[in-house]
Design an enzyme around this catalytic site. Structure first.
Site, PDB file in Angstrom:
ATOM      1  N   ASP A 157      -1.492  -6.140  -5.700  1.00  0.00           N
ATOM      2  CA  ASP A 157      -1.656  -4.824  -5.075  1.00  0.00           C
ATOM      3  C   ASP A 157      -0.450  -3.966  -5.475  1.00  0.00           C
ATOM      4  O   ASP A 157       0.413  -3.619  -4.665  1.00  0.00           O
ATOM      5  CB  ASP A 157      -1.721  -5.022  -3.552  1.00  0.00           C
ATOM      6  CG  ASP A 157      -1.900  -3.726  -2.803  1.00  0.00           C
ATOM      7  OD1 ASP A 157      -1.892  -3.779  -1.549  1.00  0.00           O
ATOM      8  OD2 ASP A 157      -2.026  -2.664  -3.450  1.00  0.00           O
ATOM      9  N   SER A 158      -0.393  -3.652  -6.769  1.00  0.00           N
ATOM     10  CA  SER A 158       0.845  -3.068  -7.307  1.00  0.00           C
ATOM     11  C   SER A 158       0.693  -1.579  -7.591  1.00  0.00           C
ATOM     12  O   SER A 158      -0.407  -1.038  -7.583  1.00  0.00           O
ATOM     13  CB  SER A 158       1.210  -3.771  -8.619  1.00  0.00           C
ATOM     14  OG  SER A 158       0.326  -3.326  -9.643  1.00  0.00           O
TER      15      SER A 158
HETATM   16  N1  SAM Z   1      -2.701   0.926  -3.479  1.00  0.00           N
HETATM   17  C1  SAM Z   1      -1.586   1.301  -4.339  1.00  0.00           C
HETATM   18  C2  SAM Z   1      -2.046   1.525  -5.750  1.00  0.00           C
HETATM   19  O1  SAM Z   1      -3.145   1.109  -6.099  1.00  0.00           O
HETATM   20  O2  SAM Z   1      -1.264   2.148  -6.505  1.00  0.00           O
HETATM   21  C3  SAM Z   1      -0.500   0.256  -4.265  1.00  0.00           C
HETATM   22  C4  SAM Z   1       0.240   0.371  -2.990  1.00  0.00           C
HETATM   23  S1  SAM Z   1       1.577  -0.702  -2.718  1.00  0.00           S
HETATM   24  C5  SAM Z   1       2.593   0.403  -1.866  1.00  0.00           C
HETATM   25  C6  SAM Z   1       2.331  -0.929  -4.326  1.00  0.00           C
HETATM   26  C7  SAM Z   1       3.607  -1.725  -4.184  1.00  0.00           C
HETATM   27  O3  SAM Z   1       3.861  -2.522  -5.341  1.00  0.00           O
HETATM   28  C8  SAM Z   1       4.873  -0.864  -4.018  1.00  0.00           C
HETATM   29  O4  SAM Z   1       5.342  -0.958  -2.689  1.00  0.00           O
HETATM   30  C9  SAM Z   1       5.875  -1.431  -5.020  1.00  0.00           C
HETATM   31  O5  SAM Z   1       7.187  -1.516  -4.507  1.00  0.00           O
HETATM   32  C10 SAM Z   1       5.265  -2.809  -5.273  1.00  0.00           C
HETATM   33  N2  SAM Z   1       5.698  -3.444  -6.536  1.00  0.00           N
HETATM   34  C11 SAM Z   1       5.796  -2.876  -7.762  1.00  0.00           C
HETATM   35  N3  SAM Z   1       6.238  -3.785  -8.665  1.00  0.00           N
HETATM   36  C12 SAM Z   1       6.415  -4.967  -7.977  1.00  0.00           C
HETATM   37  C13 SAM Z   1       6.856  -6.272  -8.346  1.00  0.00           C
HETATM   38  N4  SAM Z   1       7.204  -6.554  -9.617  1.00  0.00           N
HETATM   39  N5  SAM Z   1       6.903  -7.234  -7.387  1.00  0.00           N
HETATM   40  C14 SAM Z   1       6.547  -6.950  -6.096  1.00  0.00           C
HETATM   41  N6  SAM Z   1       6.133  -5.724  -5.673  1.00  0.00           N
HETATM   42  C15 SAM Z   1       6.065  -4.749  -6.620  1.00  0.00           C
END
Ligand code: SAM
Length: 281
Positions: A157-158
């Site tokens: 869910d990134s």
């Molecule tokens: N629904 C959203 C979308 O489709 O764009 C995603 C929402 S969620 C807030 C995305 C999250 O991924 C962010 O909080 C970000 O910090 C996290 N994220 C990005 N790269 C990451 C990684 N390598 N490991 C863990 N979390 C990560």
């Protein structure tokens, strides 16, 4: 004076929304985080200026990143979410009584903290109140290296493939996820817009097909994402999301889902031609 938020979806096209209040604006070591109040979509989270979730349409995304895999796997017990710091995916996972433990591995603790404080309708299960939920503030790539052969379902869910999320769209990472899944495990990942991101999809699905025997795309309508036509990748070691789907089990799920249902599960995997062409092997 009216205040408008605009996200550009391409050089000359975007979405714009009237904003009534800024609830939080700050910066972590990874990204800029804003949470604003909009006139028509409720509260909205932005990361580096891009829409992540809104209160009005988050139900679509969180239903569809979680339930198709959890109703295809016959008995999901241990689930991992990488990213997902707003908590919406964990909220949906917790509706499944078979799930004994859900782990959230989010790289940015500020996203978790501000979601708990300002987005309680999404973060309701990551606020420490649910013993079935475990939180890790860590890079999902590092976490997955240390947790092989552990999960029935893994959801990526990134954010988009920029910044800390770049590595989450690469073949090496998909191999690590494959190893972290049990022998009949399933991985799902948000896979951008078929309408705006054909090149990202082509690369992503090529990488997935190099690792998983079953790879399918499914779709959902998310108005605040580029074009509104969004997609998810379904990558599975054993179970096919349509052929092995138990419709009766999903029909008799015993809990409400505002977007997902047993008919939509099947319909979501029926794609327009151009979307199929984006990911043709
Ligand atoms: N629904 C959203 C979308 O489709 O764009 C995603 C929402 S969620 C807030 C995305 C999250 O991924 C962010 O909080 C970000 O910090 C996290 N994220 C990005 N790269 C990451 C990684 N390598 N490991 C863990 N979390 C990560």
């Amino acid at each position: 004076m009216d205040l408008w938020y605009t996200e550009k979806h391409s050089e000359n096209v975007g979405i714009t929304m009237k904003v009534t209040k800024t609830l939080f604006s700050g910066e972590s070591e990874f990204q800029k985080l804003d949470i604003v109040e909009t006139l028509e979509y409720g509260k909205m989270m932005l990361l580096d200026g891009l829409v992540m979730v809104t209160e009005r349409d988050e139900f679509v995304y969180h239903d569809m990143i979680s339930h198709p895999a959890l109703f295809t796997h016959p008995n999901p017990k241990k689930v991992l979410v990488i990213g997902g710091g707003d908590g919406g995916s964990i909220r949906e996972i917790m509706k499944h009584p078979s799930v004994e433990q859900a782990v959230l591995c989010e790289i940015d603790g500020l996203v978790i903290d501000k979601s708990i404080e300002l987005l309680p309708s999404m973060a309701c299960e990551i606020d420490g109140s649910n013993p079935r939920v475990k939180l890790h503030v860590d890079d999902g790539i590092a976490y997955i290296r240390e947790h092989q052969d552990e999960f029935d379902v893994i959801m990526i869910d990134s954010t988009d493939p920029i910044g800390p999320a770049v590595g989450l769209f690469e073949e090496d990472f998909y191999r690590l996820v494959f190893g972290a899944l049990k022998e009949d495990g399933i991985m799902v990942a948000q896979s951008e817009s078929p309408f705006y991101h054909p090149e990202i999809q082509k690369n992503m699905y090529k990488n997935l097909r190099a690792v998983y025997p079953i790879v399918e795309m499914y779709q959902a309508f998310i108005p605040t994402y580029p074009s509104g036509f969004w997609s998810f990748a379904f990558a599975s070691k054993k179970y096919h999301p349509v052929k092995d789907f138990d419709r009766e089990r999903a029909k008799n799920r015993g809990f409400y889902t505002r977007y997902y249902n047993e008919d939509l599960h099947l319909g979501a995997f029926m794609l327009p031609t151009f979307a199929k062409e984006n990911i043709a092997g």
